[in-house]
Design a protein around this motif. Structure first.
Motif, PDB file in Angstrom:
ATOM      1  N   ASN A  75       0.375 -28.960  39.146  1.00 28.52           N
ATOM      2  CA  ASN A  75      -0.183 -27.736  39.724  1.00 28.52           C
ATOM      3  C   ASN A  75      -1.550 -28.066  40.296  1.00 28.52           C
ATOM      4  O   ASN A  75      -2.481 -28.401  39.553  1.00 28.52           O
ATOM      5  CB  ASN A  75      -0.283 -26.642  38.659  1.00 28.52           C
ATOM      6  N   GLU A  76      -1.702 -27.975  41.619  1.00 23.63           N
ATOM      7  CA  GLU A  76      -2.945 -28.364  42.277  1.00 23.63           C
ATOM      8  C   GLU A  76      -3.898 -27.201  42.512  1.00 23.63           C
ATOM      9  O   GLU A  76      -4.981 -27.409  43.052  1.00 23.63           O
ATOM     10  CB  GLU A  76      -2.639 -29.043  43.615  1.00 23.63           C
ATOM     11  N   THR A  77      -3.531 -26.004  42.149  1.00 25.08           N
ATOM     12  CA  THR A  77      -4.401 -24.851  42.395  1.00 25.08           C
ATOM     13  C   THR A  77      -5.188 -24.429  41.169  1.00 25.08           C
ATOM     14  O   THR A  77      -6.283 -23.886  41.293  1.00 25.08           O
ATOM     15  CB  THR A  77      -3.574 -23.666  42.907  1.00 25.08           C
ATOM     16  N   SER A  78      -4.665 -24.656  39.990  1.00 27.75           N
ATOM     17  CA  SER A  78      -5.366 -24.259  38.763  1.00 27.75           C
ATOM     18  C   SER A  78      -4.820 -25.088  37.608  1.00 27.75           C
ATOM     19  O   SER A  78      -3.736 -25.679  37.699  1.00 27.75           O
ATOM     20  CB  SER A  78      -5.179 -22.761  38.479  1.00 27.75           C
ATOM     21  N   PHE A  79      -5.584 -25.116  36.529  1.00 23.43           N
ATOM     22  CA  PHE A  79      -5.149 -25.824  35.328  1.00 23.43           C
ATOM     23  C   PHE A  79      -5.843 -25.211  34.132  1.00 23.43           C
ATOM     24  O   PHE A  79      -6.900 -24.572  34.250  1.00 23.43           O
ATOM     25  CB  PHE A  79      -5.446 -27.326  35.420  1.00 23.43           C
ATOM     26  N   ASP A  80      -5.244 -25.382  32.962  1.00 20.76           N
ATOM     27  CA  ASP A  80      -5.754 -24.838  31.706  1.00 20.76           C
ATOM     28  C   ASP A  80      -5.961 -25.998  30.745  1.00 20.76           C
ATOM     29  O   ASP A  80      -4.994 -26.646  30.319  1.00 20.76           O
ATOM     30  CB  ASP A  80      -4.766 -23.823  31.135  1.00 20.76           C
ATOM     31  N   LEU A  81      -7.214 -26.261  30.405  1.00 23.70           N
ATOM     32  CA  LEU A  81      -7.555 -27.351  29.495  1.00 23.70           C
ATOM     33  C   LEU A  81      -7.974 -26.851  28.116  1.00 23.70           C
ATOM     34  O   LEU A  81      -8.611 -27.601  27.366  1.00 23.70           O
ATOM     35  CB  LEU A  81      -8.679 -28.205  30.087  1.00 23.70           C
ATOM     36  N   VAL A  82      -7.637 -25.608  27.787  1.00 27.11           N
ATOM     37  CA  VAL A  82      -8.048 -25.046  26.507  1.00 27.11           C
ATOM     38  C   VAL A  82      -6.844 -24.773  25.612  1.00 27.11           C
ATOM     39  O   VAL A  82      -6.847 -25.100  24.424  1.00 27.11           O
ATOM     40  CB  VAL A  82      -8.866 -23.750  26.715  1.00 27.11           C
ATOM     41  N   SER A  83      -5.808 -24.152  26.154  1.00 28.95           N
ATOM     42  CA  SER A  83      -4.703 -23.664  25.326  1.00 28.95           C
ATOM     43  C   SER A  83      -4.017 -24.774  24.544  1.00 28.95           C
ATOM     44  O   SER A  83      -3.678 -24.590  23.371  1.00 28.95           O
ATOM     45  CB  SER A  83      -3.669 -22.949  26.208  1.00 28.95           C
ATOM     46  N   ALA A  84      -3.809 -25.925  25.168  1.00 27.77           N
ATOM     47  CA  ALA A  84      -3.057 -26.996  24.512  1.00 27.77           C
ATOM     48  C   ALA A  84      -3.937 -27.992  23.791  1.00 27.77           C
ATOM     49  O   ALA A  84      -3.419 -29.003  23.288  1.00 27.77           O
ATOM     50  CB  ALA A  84      -2.201 -27.725  25.557  1.00 27.77           C
ATOM     51  N   ASN A  85      -5.254 -27.757  23.697  1.00 26.81           N
ATOM     52  CA  ASN A  85      -6.169 -28.766  23.147  1.00 26.81           C
ATOM     53  C   ASN A  85      -6.977 -28.257  21.966  1.00 26.81           C
ATOM     54  O   ASN A  85      -8.047 -28.808  21.675  1.00 26.81           O
ATOM     55  CB  ASN A  85      -7.121 -29.252  24.245  1.00 26.81           C
ATOM     56  N   LYS A  86      -6.511 -27.237  21.288  1.00 27.50           N
ATOM     57  CA  LYS A  86      -7.298 -26.671  20.188  1.00 27.50           C
ATOM     58  C   LYS A  86      -7.443 -27.644  19.028  1.00 27.50           C
ATOM     59  O   LYS A  86      -8.418 -27.557  18.273  1.00 27.50           O
ATOM     60  CB  LYS A  86      -6.648 -25.375  19.705  1.00 27.50           C
ATOM     61  N   HIS A  87      -6.509 -28.568  18.880  1.00 30.68           N
ATOM     62  CA  HIS A  87      -6.561 -29.503  17.755  1.00 30.68           C
ATOM     63  C   HIS A  87      -7.576 -30.617  17.965  1.00 30.68           C
ATOM     64  O   HIS A  87      -7.899 -31.340  17.010  1.00 30.68           O
ATOM     65  CB  HIS A  87      -5.175 -30.106  17.517  1.00 30.68           C
ATOM     66  N   ILE A  88      -8.092 -30.796  19.205  1.00 27.16           N
ATOM     67  CA  ILE A  88      -9.083 -31.856  19.452  1.00 27.16           C
ATOM     68  C   ILE A  88     -10.485 -31.294  19.669  1.00 27.16           C
ATOM     69  O   ILE A  88     -11.419 -32.063  19.887  1.00 27.16           O
ATOM     70  CB  ILE A  88      -8.684 -32.720  20.662  1.00 27.16           C
ATOM     71  N   PHE A  89     -10.644 -29.962  19.630  1.00 27.90           N
ATOM     72  CA  PHE A  89     -11.964 -29.380  19.880  1.00 27.90           C
ATOM     73  C   PHE A  89     -12.888 -29.496  18.677  1.00 27.90           C
ATOM     74  O   PHE A  89     -14.022 -29.018  18.730  1.00 27.90           O
ATOM     75  CB  PHE A  89     -11.830 -27.926  20.323  1.00 27.90           C
TER      76      PHE A  89
END
Length: 471
Positions: A75-89
């Motif tokens: 997807n070149e218009t938008s991306f979500d880097l929060v929803s799938a990364n809660k375990h590394i925050f």
């Protein structure tokens, strides 16, 4: 003595065009299974993750993506880097990587995406090269051999960082690198691996912080960062600095009825005559010889350097600087130069109307959590007050990450209502009696409004409860 980190080569398009993307050794033939496909292994070894992330195994995309086909970007218009990364925050370095990728995306693409013809100015996946030539209109595709080259800025120039596609996993089979909601997209993982390589150069062997003097934003853009520690005695100067470089929120001005009526009464002929007079005044700019003569005449009586003026020079402007004026170049960005010039009469002639410039400076702030082994114990009270203030706005003091400062505000959010007209009988008032007291009344000092608008992915982010071990 071995170096703690390699000196990565400077970026060269010819090297990328001549790169061998297989790079792997020939696979050995196993009995009953045929020949193993060659795969590239990073000669620098596996990346070293912070201590807060425990690596259990390393896997390639074809091993953990069994039902999906790996791609660099989907997807070149938008991306979500929060929803799938809660375990590394729980890792400070991962929070900074995700936050600064989002910050660069917002800085470059916010205005262009909201326009009538939405376009992307900056794409994070364009830093990745694999099975492609170094060209403007290139498409980076998935490399089954697992070799990629990344273009990142480090130590004064753009450099080539080679990585492979082995990804770290925890014991619970969770990916320990940032990923989008579509986990077959590989660009966040590959970009993070190269960034972590550069970040490891700033972490000392005995360092207890995951972020030292490393800035992710500089590796992605090449901008030069300047860190300004916030001291209580210099807060007024910092506020004045922010008001100069950050856009300011202002209330909409209401046009008075008099101006509206005067503008309506103007005929078309008068408006045309005013427009012609403005155009004629612009066309009567002095030529180069006249400007040189006036500049030499003015420069004879130049005053001393008692005030500094900051002048932005756009790529479509011509700046005529007087001779014998002192000029220091302060910092450069992509198309804008900030210069300090002596106080004198300087004429700026615009050849054509300038396009909307890119931001001259970008400001973002972050906090450093308190560690008793390196901070003064007497700062506990002040740190507790700031932590309580941040908690009111949905932020956490121990969850440090950078926030992008987008606007300043020195006025109320809503315009105050206009006072009703005073009736005539209230204009006649009795004179107030002055009561003499032994102590003079203290003047009431109104606190000025100083607010900042920030943008962050972790605004009002719910943290996981910290589990205290029973032993």
């Amino acid at each position: 003595e071995k170096w703690r980190f390699p000196i990565w080569p400077e970026w060269n398009d010819a090297d990328i065009n001549a790169e061998k993307w297989d790079g792997g050794k020939a696979g050995k033939e196993k009995p009953g299974k045929g020949q193993v496909s060659p795969a590239f292994d990073d000669p620098e070894g596996k990346i070293k993750l912070p201590a807060s992330l425990k690596v259990h195994s390393w896997k390639r995309p074809q091993e953990f993506l069994t039902k999906e086909v790996p791609v660099i970007v989907q997807n070149e218009t938008s991306f979500d880097l929060v929803s799938a990364n809660k375990h590394i925050f729980c890792c400070e370095l991962m929070r900074w990587i995700v936050s600064e990728i989002y910050a660069v995306w917002r800085i470059y693409n916010e205005n262009s995406l909201n326009s009538e013809t939405p376009t992307l100015v900056w794409k994070p996946w364009e830093h990745i090269y694999g099975l492609c030539k170094s060209a403007k209109e290139r498409i980076t595709v998935y490399n089954k051999f697992g070799k990629y080259a990344l273009k990142l800025y480090w130590m004064g120039c753009w450099r080539k960082i080679i990585v492979d596609d082995t990804m770290p996993f925890s014991e619970e089979e969770n990916l320990l690198l940032p990923a989008t909601t579509s986990q077959n997209e590989l660009w966040p993982m590959l970009l993070s691996k190269a960034i972590i390589k550069l970040a490891n150069t700033s972490i000392y062997a005995t360092g207890k912080r995951e972020m030292e003097e490393f800035t992710v934003l500089q590796t992605l853009t090449g901008w030069i960062p300047e860190v300004i520690p916030l001291q209580p005695e210099y807060l007024d100067k910092v506020w004045g600095f922010l008001k100069e470089i950050v856009p300011e929120f202002t209330l909409p001005e209401k046009a008075s009825e008099l101006e509206i009526t005067q503008d309506d009464t103007k005929t078309e002929e008068t408006r045309d005559s005013e427009l012609k007079s403005e155009l004629s005044s612009v066309s009567k700019l002095p030529d180069s010889t006249e400007r040189a003569e006036t500049a030499s005449n003015i420069s004879k009586g130049l005053p001393s350097l008692n005030k500094i003026n900051i002048i932005s020079v756009l790529n479509k402007n011509i700046l005529h600087i007087l001779p014998n004026t002192t000029l220091w170049v302060c910092c450069f960005t992509k198309h804008v130069a900030m210069m300090y010039i002596q106080k004198a009469h300087v004429d700026v002639f615009c050849v054509e109307s300038p396009a909307p410039p890119e931001p001259e400076m970008v400001t973002y702030a972050g906090c450093i959590p308190l560690h008793l082994f390196e901070e003064d114990i007497f700062l506990l009270t002040r740190m507790a007050d700031s932590s309580e203030k941040m908690r009111q706005y949905g932020l956490s003091h121990i969850h440090s990450h950078p926030v992008l400062i987008t606007r300043t505000r020195s006025c109320p959010l809503v315009a105050p209502p206009e006072p009703p007209p005073l009736p005539p009988w209230k204009l006649f008032r009795t004179k107030k009696e002055i009561v003499v007291t032994c102590e003079p009344p203290e003047p009431v000092v109104e606190k000025p409004e100083k607010f900042l608008e920030i943008a962050s992915l972790f605004f009002k982010y719910k943290l996981d409860i910290i589990k205290i071990p029973t032993d």
